[in-house]
Design an enzyme around this catalytic site. Structure first.
Site, PDB file in Angstrom:
ATOM      1  N   SER A 103       4.544 -11.688   5.116  1.00 56.81           N
ATOM      2  CA  SER A 103       5.465 -11.050   4.189  1.00 56.81           C
ATOM      3  C   SER A 103       4.674 -10.487   3.015  1.00 56.81           C
ATOM      4  O   SER A 103       3.858 -11.195   2.420  1.00 56.81           O
ATOM      5  CB  SER A 103       6.482 -12.078   3.720  1.00 56.81           C
ATOM      6  OG  SER A 103       7.278 -11.492   2.737  1.00 56.81           O
ATOM      7  N   GLY A 104       4.879  -9.232   2.729  1.00 54.51           N
ATOM      8  CA  GLY A 104       4.182  -8.612   1.604  1.00 54.51           C
ATOM      9  C   GLY A 104       2.852  -7.991   1.999  1.00 54.51           C
ATOM     10  O   GLY A 104       2.131  -7.469   1.155  1.00 54.51           O
ATOM     11  N   THR A 108       6.420  -2.763   6.035  1.00 51.42           N
ATOM     12  CA  THR A 108       7.470  -1.768   5.846  1.00 51.42           C
ATOM     13  C   THR A 108       6.884  -0.456   5.317  1.00 51.42           C
ATOM     14  O   THR A 108       7.252   0.629   5.769  1.00 51.42           O
ATOM     15  CB  THR A 108       8.536  -2.321   4.884  1.00 51.42           C
ATOM     16  OG1 THR A 108       8.966  -3.578   5.396  1.00 51.42           O
ATOM     17  CG2 THR A 108       9.717  -1.393   4.767  1.00 51.42           C
ATOM     18  N   ASN A 153       7.124 -10.940  -2.159  1.00 54.11           N
ATOM     19  CA  ASN A 153       7.223  -9.471  -2.044  1.00 54.11           C
ATOM     20  C   ASN A 153       8.488  -9.002  -2.762  1.00 54.11           C
ATOM     21  O   ASN A 153       9.580  -9.508  -2.505  1.00 54.11           O
ATOM     22  CB  ASN A 153       7.290  -9.114  -0.545  1.00 54.11           C
ATOM     23  CG  ASN A 153       7.378  -7.617  -0.311  1.00 54.11           C
ATOM     24  OD1 ASN A 153       7.380  -6.824  -1.263  1.00 54.11           O
ATOM     25  ND2 ASN A 153       7.452  -7.223   0.947  1.00 54.11           N
ATOM     26  N   SER A 156      11.020  -7.385  -0.009  1.00 50.53           N
ATOM     27  CA  SER A 156      10.795  -8.046   1.273  1.00 50.53           C
ATOM     28  C   SER A 156      11.930  -7.752   2.249  1.00 50.53           C
ATOM     29  O   SER A 156      13.110  -7.826   1.897  1.00 50.53           O
ATOM     30  CB  SER A 156      10.681  -9.549   1.022  1.00 50.53           C
ATOM     31  OG  SER A 156      10.458 -10.202   2.231  1.00 50.53           O
ATOM     32  N   SER A 157      11.519  -7.391   3.443  1.00 48.91           N
ATOM     33  CA  SER A 157      12.548  -7.121   4.465  1.00 48.91           C
ATOM     34  C   SER A 157      13.082  -8.467   4.929  1.00 48.91           C
ATOM     35  O   SER A 157      12.326  -9.297   5.421  1.00 48.91           O
ATOM     36  CB  SER A 157      11.928  -6.389   5.639  1.00 48.91           C
ATOM     37  OG  SER A 157      11.115  -5.354   5.187  1.00 48.91           O
ATOM     38  N   GLY A 383       7.306 -10.965   8.619  1.00 48.10           N
ATOM     39  CA  GLY A 383       6.003 -11.558   8.907  1.00 48.10           C
ATOM     40  C   GLY A 383       6.092 -13.078   9.021  1.00 48.10           C
ATOM     41  O   GLY A 383       7.104 -13.699   8.686  1.00 48.10           O
ATOM     42  N   GLU A 385       5.954 -16.762   8.254  1.00 51.81           N
ATOM     43  CA  GLU A 385       6.300 -17.366   6.958  1.00 51.81           C
ATOM     44  C   GLU A 385       5.981 -18.846   6.928  1.00 51.81           C
ATOM     45  O   GLU A 385       6.367 -19.597   7.823  1.00 51.81           O
ATOM     46  CB  GLU A 385       7.796 -17.160   6.687  1.00 51.81           C
ATOM     47  CG  GLU A 385       8.094 -15.779   6.160  1.00 51.81           C
ATOM     48  CD  GLU A 385       9.531 -15.622   5.671  1.00 51.81           C
ATOM     49  OE1 GLU A 385      10.322 -16.551   5.851  1.00 51.81           O
ATOM     50  OE2 GLU A 385       9.828 -14.554   5.120  1.00 51.81           O
TER      51      GLU A 385
HETATM   52  N1  LIG Z   1      -0.179   1.420   1.602  1.00 53.61           N
HETATM   53  C1  LIG Z   1       0.305   0.927   0.454  1.00 53.61           C
HETATM   54  N2  LIG Z   1       0.061   1.575  -0.690  1.00 53.61           N
HETATM   55  C2  LIG Z   1       0.554   1.130  -1.831  1.00 53.61           C
HETATM   56  N3  LIG Z   1       1.276   0.012  -1.950  1.00 53.61           N
HETATM   57  C3  LIG Z   1       1.543  -0.683  -0.835  1.00 53.61           C
HETATM   58  C4  LIG Z   1       1.081  -0.256   0.428  1.00 53.61           C
HETATM   59  N4  LIG Z   1       1.515  -1.129   1.359  1.00 53.61           N
HETATM   60  C5  LIG Z   1       2.206  -2.072   0.669  1.00 53.61           C
HETATM   61  N5  LIG Z   1       2.254  -1.803  -0.638  1.00 53.61           N
HETATM   62  C6  LIG Z   1       2.888  -2.598  -1.694  1.00 53.61           C
HETATM   63  O1  LIG Z   1       3.174  -3.868  -1.180  1.00 53.61           O
HETATM   64  C7  LIG Z   1       4.535  -4.149  -1.246  1.00 53.61           C
HETATM   65  C8  LIG Z   1       4.968  -4.949  -0.039  1.00 53.61           C
HETATM   66  O2  LIG Z   1       4.868  -4.176   1.094  1.00 53.61           O
HETATM   67  P1  LIG Z   1       5.931  -4.264   2.217  1.00 53.61           P
HETATM   68  O3  LIG Z   1       7.298  -4.315   1.694  1.00 53.61           O
HETATM   69  O4  LIG Z   1       5.615  -3.170   3.134  1.00 53.61           O
HETATM   70  O5  LIG Z   1       5.585  -5.604   2.884  1.00 53.61           O
HETATM   71  P2  LIG Z   1       6.111  -6.235   4.198  1.00 53.61           P
HETATM   72  O6  LIG Z   1       4.953  -6.514   5.030  1.00 53.61           O
HETATM   73  O7  LIG Z   1       7.148  -5.355   4.760  1.00 53.61           O
HETATM   74  O8  LIG Z   1       6.755  -7.561   3.717  1.00 53.61           O
HETATM   75  P3  LIG Z   1       8.018  -8.314   4.259  1.00 53.61           P
HETATM   76  O9  LIG Z   1       7.651  -8.957   5.492  1.00 53.61           O
HETATM   77  O10 LIG Z   1       8.343  -9.209   3.183  1.00 53.61           O
HETATM   78  O11 LIG Z   1       9.060  -7.271   4.440  1.00 53.61           O
HETATM   79  C9  LIG Z   1       5.226  -2.840  -1.321  1.00 53.61           C
HETATM   80  O12 LIG Z   1       6.430  -2.943  -2.051  1.00 53.61           O
HETATM   81  C10 LIG Z   1       4.219  -1.969  -2.060  1.00 53.61           C
HETATM   82  O13 LIG Z   1       4.383  -2.151  -3.455  1.00 53.61           O
HETATM   83 MG   LIG Z   2       9.039  -5.367   5.022  1.00 54.20          MG
END
Ligand SMILES: Nc1ncnc2c1ncn2[C@@H]1O[C@H](COP(=O)(O)OP(=O)(O)OP(=O)(O)O)[C@@H](O)[C@H]1O
Ligand SMILES: [Mg+2]
Length: 1043
Positions: A103-104, A108, A153, A156-157, A383, A385
């Site tokens: 996560s994070g 996404t 995050n 977070s999704s 992701g 957890e």
């Molecule tokens: N390529 C990137 N460039 C800039 N910031 C990023 C990038 N990827 C991720 N981030 C930052 O990290 C944060 C978390 O990313 P994201 O929401 O994609 O995580 P996740 O893997 O989907 O987590 P979760 O499993 O909780 O949904 C985003 O809100 C963004 O601020």
């Molecule tokens: Mg996500």
């Protein structure tokens, strides 16, 4: 290839030296600190969350990566998306992009980058753009309802998402299907410290205008809602109000109607308001604890929003109807049960609303079934957890991640190595951890944890979380990946972190301790029937539709599948889906726990790298081959590179491939290996080389096709033009001729008409008034002529030929005719006159005519001779027998008898003589003598000479050979010289058929004896011929005669 030169660290971990965890982490850190967040392991992309906006995205970069092959530019998510899209488009292979990570870690964000890349490079057009927009706009809507701030995050999704984007054969998007997995609905009613509820609640309160808030019976302050975490209502860098506007507009773009948007917001609002329903302790009359609603206003407002009587709602919230076979028993719920029921209702409403939204989006973006599609799936699932307190949700989330790891292992590590063995390629096995055993522990149909949980849920009798745990402990006491207090105790292990109500699973990514509390409950996921029925009774169309089981007609006693079972089957479907596609991996890594830019925690990354199996991945990759393909498809794709295999190859597939690669310098024996059914290519470089060659060759072939096509098109065009030209000219000629013919016809008709008219006029002219003049004039003319002719007839002059009179023409026009008539009349008169003549008279006239011919106009003696008849006999020959004797033996009549004077040759004196002319002779005799003195045969007369005067002198020229001739010519004078000579001429003609030459001249030569005498005649003063003729001798050769 910019694999090494100018790169920070190594861009592809396959090239790492030495290949160890330490060096790998160092490389990742070095790159991360230099803002190089992407690194390859072959075709797998490792992405480290930068937690900052890097200037490496946008149209410019998209355009760059679109142009280049995978390794040509720096590692980038666009490169991976490009490979997937190109493979989908040109190799017709369905793709899936598996984005995994904690996560994070940035899953996404990665999925959004992939989608935006694909949207930018795929086809364009009004329809395509609207599909793209719908697909892209689904993200903010789903994020608003399914994402929340967590401690790990801010966005977070809280649900799993798998999106299939469907393309047509040209690679233009047609639409898609979104599948959502297990929304973390417990968040609706409770959040951990520092976390928030789903974004939509905050967005609605912050972004809705006052009017909307009033309509939804909400207040702006988030502090007033029990379901919202009062401590954290705002998230740094997140503007809830503006996001609310974006969500609204995104919903409109997707195709939500205004009414549907209102419904969604109303349902969201009533979930919020449900949290504020205050329940109070009450007691029934029999002392049994019950519950009641202390805040009637709140319930009433909810009832109004739902379109449900508040009493009905209250009853549903505070009591429960138990249906047995015979009767229905209503029992009151105590306050704890009532709160549970309320929260269960709120969670259910929200999760069902979320499902409805996903379905509604799918309805908008779905593609007709008939179309043949290519699919690109993007998986963005929660992701792995590990929380402090892990419950059922973490259990299923981690199970899902375990399955995804299995896909990765199956497709990259296991399958790859097995394939080398299968294909008979020398291979040294690389060890890796196969998580199949963990998956089995959870999902085994009879002996898996999920199966046990279901069994507990369905089992009659007293069922609790602890009985479930006991069962697990019993079943998995010896399982290497299962632990609990009981199993630890049995092995005499002491672990204070393990609670009594907990069990632990050694996941691929680490050990996770789960608390079994509420496992049964969450798995059952049951909503009291009273509540679902109440919801179904509500008038709110959307809310009502969310609870179809509330319809009493559809009420079934059959239990719905448990949450665990549902999740397992949907994961199974997902796995099947992923296995059917070509996988592309994005391994997201979280560099630190604090969402801080620039911080790289080695331990944290090391843990992730370990459980993600990055190192094993690199090892397999390094030892293995970057690319493999069956001989047949390989041959199909590259056979255009060799002249032997293009355009036709009749040999075997493998031989064909060997032929192609044998001709290419870059494909050395180290680079390519021939398996049993496939060709293996060691490095991507070679593959790119092949692709480049193919691209160039295709260009050549395309040029060739274009050339032939253009030629064909021009030829066809020319032929068409020619045909058209012929057609046009034939039509033109036809038209011309038709026109000409038309003109000719018209002219012919005109001429015909004129001729006919002319004929008709001619026939009818007599009837025409205009013709009358002509008729009249011709009539007049004719009558005049008639009158003239009749007049002439009656008035003819006498028939005497000497009468020359002739009446004059009465009109001038008859002058010519009159003259002609006169001439004719005269001729007729002459003919008449001739006809009545006797032969004698004719003879006389002939003589006269002959005289005329001989002397007319020549001799002056002629005119006086004309009226005088030729008597012939001037001496009375008939009555004088003496004279008759002169003729001697001469037979025939005497033509002329007269007395002439003979000029004497010697003196020029004249003496009289009688001249007789017969048919044969001229007889000269002395008038006294009866004997002929001289007889001259007419044949001896050579010619005669006379003068032109009135005189009667003439000379008989005799031919010398005659007997008389020797004496010389005779110079005679006759009074009837014209008659005499005429008769002589005729006699000579009759006798000798000779024309006697008669010369008319004033001077002529006369032969006397032997000498010639020139006789010169002059006219005397008397001049009438009757005068005396005198001859004077002039020398011996001259004689002058005066007449
Ligand atoms: N390529 C990137 N460039 C800039 N910031 C990023 C990038 N990827 C991720 N981030 C930052 O990290 C944060 C978390 O990313 P994201 O929401 O994609 O995580 P996740 O893997 O989907 O987590 P979760 O499993 O909780 O949904 C985003 O809100 C963004 O601020
Ligand atoms: Mg996500």
């Amino acid at each position: 290839m910019t694999l090494l030169e100018g790169s920070i660290g190594v861009e592809d971990l396959v090239l790492l030296e030495p290949l160890e965890e330490e060096s790998m982490l160092k490389n990742l850190q070095l790159r991360y600190e230099n803002k190089e967040i992407y690194t390859y392991i072959g075709n797998v992309l490792v992405s480290v969350n930068p937690y900052q906006q890097l200037p490496i995205y946008g149209p410019e970069f998209i355009a760059k990566y679109q142009e280049c092959t995978f390794y040509e530019l720096k590692p980038h998510i666009y490169a991976l998306a490009n490979v997937a899209y190109q493979s989908l488009k040109f190799r017709d292979r369905d793709q899936c992009i598996l984005i995994t990570g904690e996560s994070g870690a940035g899953k996404t964000e990665a999925s959004k980058l992939v989608m935006s890349y694909v949207a930018a490079v795929c086809g364009k057009g009004e329809e395509v753009n609207s599909v793209k927009e719908q697909l892209l706009q689904s993200n903010p809507v789903l994020e608003a309802f399914g994402n929340a701030k967590t401690i790990r995050n801010n966005n977070s999704s809280r649900f799993g998402k798998y999106m299939d984007i469907e393309f047509d054969f040209k690679g233009s998007p047609l639409g898609g299907v979104i599948t959502n997995y297990l929304l973390e609905k417990s968040r609706v009613v409770k959040q951990l410290k520092g976390e928030r509820n789903f974004h939509i609640f905050y967005q609605l309160l912050a972004g809705a205008d006052a009017q909307l808030l009033t309509a939804l019976k909400l207040e702006r302050d988030t502090g007033g809602y029990a379901y919202l975490n009062r401590e954290v209502s705002r998230v740094d860098g997140m503007d809830d109000a503006s996001n609310f506007k974006s969500v609204q507009s995104a919903m409109t773009v997707i195709g939500f109607s205004e009414e549907e948007i209102r419904w969604v917001l109303e349902v969201t609002a009533l979930v919020l308001k449900l949290g504020n329903v205050k329940l109070s302790d009450e007691f029934q009359a029999n002392g049994i604890p019950a519950s009641g609603i202390s805040d009637t206003r709140g319930v009433r407002e909810i009832g109004e929003l739902m379109g449900l009587d508040s009493k009905e709602l209250e009853r549903a919230l505070c009591s429960r109807t138990m249906a047995t076979a015979k009767e229905k028993v209503v029992t009151a719920l105590n306050i704890v049960q009532a709160q549970y029921a309320r929260d269960a209702l709120a969670k259910n409403i929200y999760s069902r609303l979320f499902n409805w939204i996903v379905n509604r989006i799918n309805e908008s973006i779905k593609v007709g079934t008939g179309e043949k599609k290519k699919v690109m799936g993007v998986l963005d699932i929660y992701g792995f957890e590990i929380l402090e307190d892990n419950s059922f949700e973490q259990f299923v989330i981690n199970y899902c991640n375990e399955k995804l790891q299995q896909v990765f292992i199956e497709l990259t590590l296991k399958e790859e190595q097995e394939e080398y063995t299968r294909e008979g390629i020398p291979w040294k096995k690389v060890d890796y951890f196969d998580n199949g055993i963990i998956c089995n522990l959870i999902e085994h149909n009879q002996r898996g944890i999920l199966a046990m949980l279901d069994e507990e849920c369905l089992r009659p009798g007293v069922v609790s979380d602890s009985t479930f745990l006991a069962k697990l402990n019993q079943l998995f006491s010896k399982h290497s990946h299962y632990e609990s207090k009981v199993t630890q105790n049995a092995q005499r292990q002491y672990d204070h972190t393990m609670g009594l109500s907990c069990f632990r699973i050694c996941h691929y990514a680490g050990k996770v301790t789960y608390n079994v509390n509420s496992f049964i409950d969450k798995n059952n996921d049951l909503l009291f029937r009273d509540l679902s029925q109440a919801m179904w009774k509500a008038k709110h169309p959307l809310l009502r539709s969310l609870f179809p089981e509330g319809d009493p007609k559809q009420a079934s006693l059959k239990r719905p599948p448990t949450a665990g079972a549902q999740f397992k089957s949907s994961v199974a479907i997902l796995m099947k889906n992923l296995y059917s596609k070509n996988p592309n991996y994005i391994r997201c890594i979280k560099p630190n726990e604090h969402q801080q830019r620039g911080q790289f925690s080695r331990e944290l990354v090391a843990t992730q790298a370990r459980y993600l199996g990055l190192l094993e991945n690199v090892r397999v990759r390094r030892a293995g081959y970057a690319f493999r393909q069956g001989y047949r498809p390989f041959l199909e794709r590259y056979r255009l590179l060799s002249r032997s295999t293009w355009p036709r190859w009749n040999g075997g597939d493998r031989e064909g491939v060997e032929k192609i690669l044998g001709e290419l310098s870059a494909c050395t024996s180290e680079e390519v290996t021939f398996g049993k059914t496939k060709i293996f290519i060691k490095s991507p470089k070679t593959l790119f080389y092949l692709e480049e060659q193919r691209r160039l060759r295709i260009q050549q072939l395309a040029t060739l096709i274009q050339k032939i096509y253009r030629g064909w098109r021009c030829r066809t065009h020319y032929q068409q033009m020619r045909k058209s030209q012929i057609l046009i000219s034939s039509w033109f000629r036809g038209t011309m001729q038709k026109k000409r013919y038309g003109k000719m016809k018209a002219s012919a008709l005109l001429i015909q008409a004129f001729v006919r008219g002319w004929k008709a006029r001619k026939d009818y002219r007599k009837y025409f008034r205009s013709g009358a003049a002509l008729t009249l004039s011709s009539f007049i003319y004719k009558s005049l002529a008639q009158k003239f002719l009749l007049g002439l007839k009656n008035n003819l002059p006498s028939t005497s030929i000497l009468d020359k009179k002739w009446p004059a023409a009465p009109y001038k026009c008859f002058t010519t005719a009159n003259q002609e008539l006169q001439r004719l009349y005269h001729q007729w008169k002459c003919k008449k006159f001739r006809d009545q003549l006797s032969p004698k008279q004719v003879e006389v006239l002939r003589e006269k005519l002959c005289a005329s011919e001989l002397f007319k106009g020549k001799k002056a003696a002629y005119p006086p001779s004309v009226p005088v008849p030729f008597r012939g006999d001037y001496i009375g020959l008939r009555g004088n027998p003496k004279l008759q004797k002169l003729t001697g033996r001469e037979e025939g009549p005497v033509l002329m008898a007269e007395t002439v004077r003979k000029v004497n040759r010697s003196n020029g004196k004249t003496s009289s003589r009688i001249l007789l002319l017969t048919k044969g002779h001229v007889i000269l005799t002395d008038s006294k003598k009866t004997q002929a003195k001289t007889v001259i045969g007419l044949e001896s007369v050579a010619g005669v000479s006379v003068t032109s005067f009135q005189d009667g002198l003439f000379c008989l020229h005799l031919s010398e050979i005659s007997s008389v001739g020797s004496k010389g010519d005779f110079l005679l004078v006759s009074e009837h010289v014209v008659e005499l000579l005429t008769k002589m001429y005729r006699a000579v003609l009759d006798t000798t058929q000779r024309q006697l030459p008669i010369t008319v001249a004033e001077q002529f030569s006369v032969k006397f004896k032997e000498s010639n005498v020139t006789v010169k005649v002059t006219q005397g003063s008397g001049g009438n011929g009757n005068g005396k003729l005198s001859c004077k001798k002039k020398g011996s050769h001259g004689l002058e005669v005066t007449v």
